[in-house]
Design a protein around this motif. Sequence first.
Motif, PDB file in Angstrom:
ATOM      1  N   TYR A   3      10.608 -23.987  73.923  1.00  0.00           N
ATOM      2  CA  TYR A   3       9.526 -23.720  74.855  1.00  0.00           C
ATOM      3  C   TYR A   3       8.692 -24.895  75.129  1.00  0.00           C
ATOM      4  CZ  TYR A   3       5.212 -21.349  76.329  1.00  0.00           C
ATOM      5  OH  TYR A   3       4.189 -20.924  76.971  1.00  0.00           O
ATOM      6  N   ASP A   4       8.808 -25.225  76.230  1.00  0.00           N
ATOM      7  CA  ASP A   4       8.246 -26.414  76.920  1.00  0.00           C
ATOM      8  C   ASP A   4       6.576 -26.417  77.053  1.00  0.00           C
ATOM      9  OD1 ASP A   4       7.210 -28.667  78.249  1.00  0.00           O
ATOM     10  OD2 ASP A   4       9.278 -28.993  79.177  1.00  0.00           O
ATOM     11  N   ARG A   5       5.782 -26.525  76.055  1.00  0.00           N
ATOM     12  CA  ARG A   5       4.430 -26.243  76.229  1.00  0.00           C
ATOM     13  C   ARG A   5       3.652 -27.167  77.331  1.00  0.00           C
ATOM     14  NH1 ARG A   5       2.826 -23.511  72.189  1.00  0.00           N
ATOM     15  NH2 ARG A   5       4.498 -22.900  70.700  1.00  0.00           N
ATOM     16  N   TYR A   6       4.205 -28.306  77.435  1.00  0.00           N
ATOM     17  CA  TYR A   6       3.823 -29.253  78.531  1.00  0.00           C
ATOM     18  C   TYR A   6       3.645 -28.400  79.950  1.00  0.00           C
ATOM     19  CZ  TYR A   6       3.072 -32.896  82.002  1.00  0.00           C
ATOM     20  OH  TYR A   6       2.732 -33.810  82.963  1.00  0.00           O
ATOM     21  N   VAL A   9       1.545 -25.354  80.538  1.00  0.00           N
ATOM     22  CA  VAL A   9       0.001 -26.127  80.672  1.00  0.00           C
ATOM     23  C   VAL A   9      -0.064 -26.622  82.011  1.00  0.00           C
ATOM     24  CG1 VAL A   9      -1.718 -27.473  80.043  1.00  0.00           C
ATOM     25  CG2 VAL A   9      -0.618 -26.170  78.397  1.00  0.00           C
ATOM     26  N   GLY A  44       7.350 -22.527  80.978  1.00  0.00           N
ATOM     27  CA  GLY A  44       7.768 -23.256  79.872  1.00  0.00           C
ATOM     28  C   GLY A  44       8.943 -22.793  79.015  1.00  0.00           C
ATOM     29  N   ARG A  97      -1.890 -23.267  69.884  1.00  0.00           N
ATOM     30  CA  ARG A  97      -1.345 -24.610  70.461  1.00  0.00           C
ATOM     31  C   ARG A  97      -1.284 -24.497  72.064  1.00  0.00           C
ATOM     32  NH1 ARG A  97       4.162 -26.426  68.486  1.00  0.00           N
ATOM     33  NH2 ARG A  97       3.587 -28.167  69.755  1.00  0.00           N
ATOM     34  N   GLU A  98      -1.267 -25.485  72.726  1.00  0.00           N
ATOM     35  CA  GLU A  98      -1.284 -25.489  74.226  1.00  0.00           C
ATOM     36  C   GLU A  98      -0.135 -24.682  74.547  1.00  0.00           C
ATOM     37  OE1 GLU A  98      -2.080 -28.039  72.460  1.00  0.00           O
ATOM     38  OE2 GLU A  98      -4.098 -28.562  73.066  1.00  0.00           O
ATOM     39  N   GLY A  99      -0.337 -23.736  75.755  1.00  0.00           N
ATOM     40  CA  GLY A  99       0.864 -23.012  76.079  1.00  0.00           C
ATOM     41  C   GLY A  99       0.914 -21.812  75.346  1.00  0.00           C
ATOM     42  N   ASP A 100       0.049 -21.287  74.463  1.00  0.00           N
ATOM     43  CA  ASP A 100       0.250 -20.210  73.669  1.00  0.00           C
ATOM     44  C   ASP A 100      -0.779 -19.369  74.599  1.00  0.00           C
ATOM     45  OD1 ASP A 100       1.699 -20.841  71.730  1.00  0.00           O
ATOM     46  OD2 ASP A 100       0.061 -21.451  70.298  1.00  0.00           O
ATOM     47  N   HIS A 155       1.367 -17.236  69.309  1.00  0.00           N
ATOM     48  CA  HIS A 155       1.994 -18.274  69.186  1.00  0.00           C
ATOM     49  C   HIS A 155       3.427 -18.254  69.867  1.00  0.00           C
ATOM     50  CE1 HIS A 155       3.328 -22.406  68.439  1.00  0.00           C
ATOM     51  NE2 HIS A 155       4.263 -21.767  67.371  1.00  0.00           N
TER      52      HIS A 155
END
Length: 157
Positions: A3-6, A9, A44, A97-100, A155
């Motif tokens: 999973y690419d959180r960047y 987001v 993501g 976390r970011e992207g959750d 998450h």
Amino acid sequence: MRYDRYRAVEYARRWALGRNPRYYDFSMLGGDCTNFASQCIYAGCGVMNYTPVTGWYYISADNRTPSWTGVEELFRFLVNNRGAGPRAAVVPLVAIREGDIVQIKFQGGERFSHTPVVISAGRGTPETVLIAAHSRDSLDRPLSTYDYSGLRPLHIF
């Protein structure tokens, strides 16, 4: 699948206050928040689950699973998925976390009915977690500004 959180987001920031023309806008049909959250999660992970009815995919407004646009349906898909696509677990807000995503039960509501995307986890408190969302279009909105009776942090992994 990682999973690419960047990317999730980045997508949330780009489309929080607008609409990606590749997806139908469900704002007038009960809300667009979970559709937007699904778009961010897809940005993501890049993988859909094409299992009819219980999967998680979007081809068109008329060819999608309930989990793409429904709050409870997305929750059930993410926490029970054992096939293709994203998975999630309910965690304490401090573990977000970011992207959750964080699903919200509004004050006076009987069920969770909103799905914003976490764009900054801060210190994991409602005052420091910032979200992006559709329906009540928001970008960098503190979670604490919602009038809620329940939070369900998910998450994505």
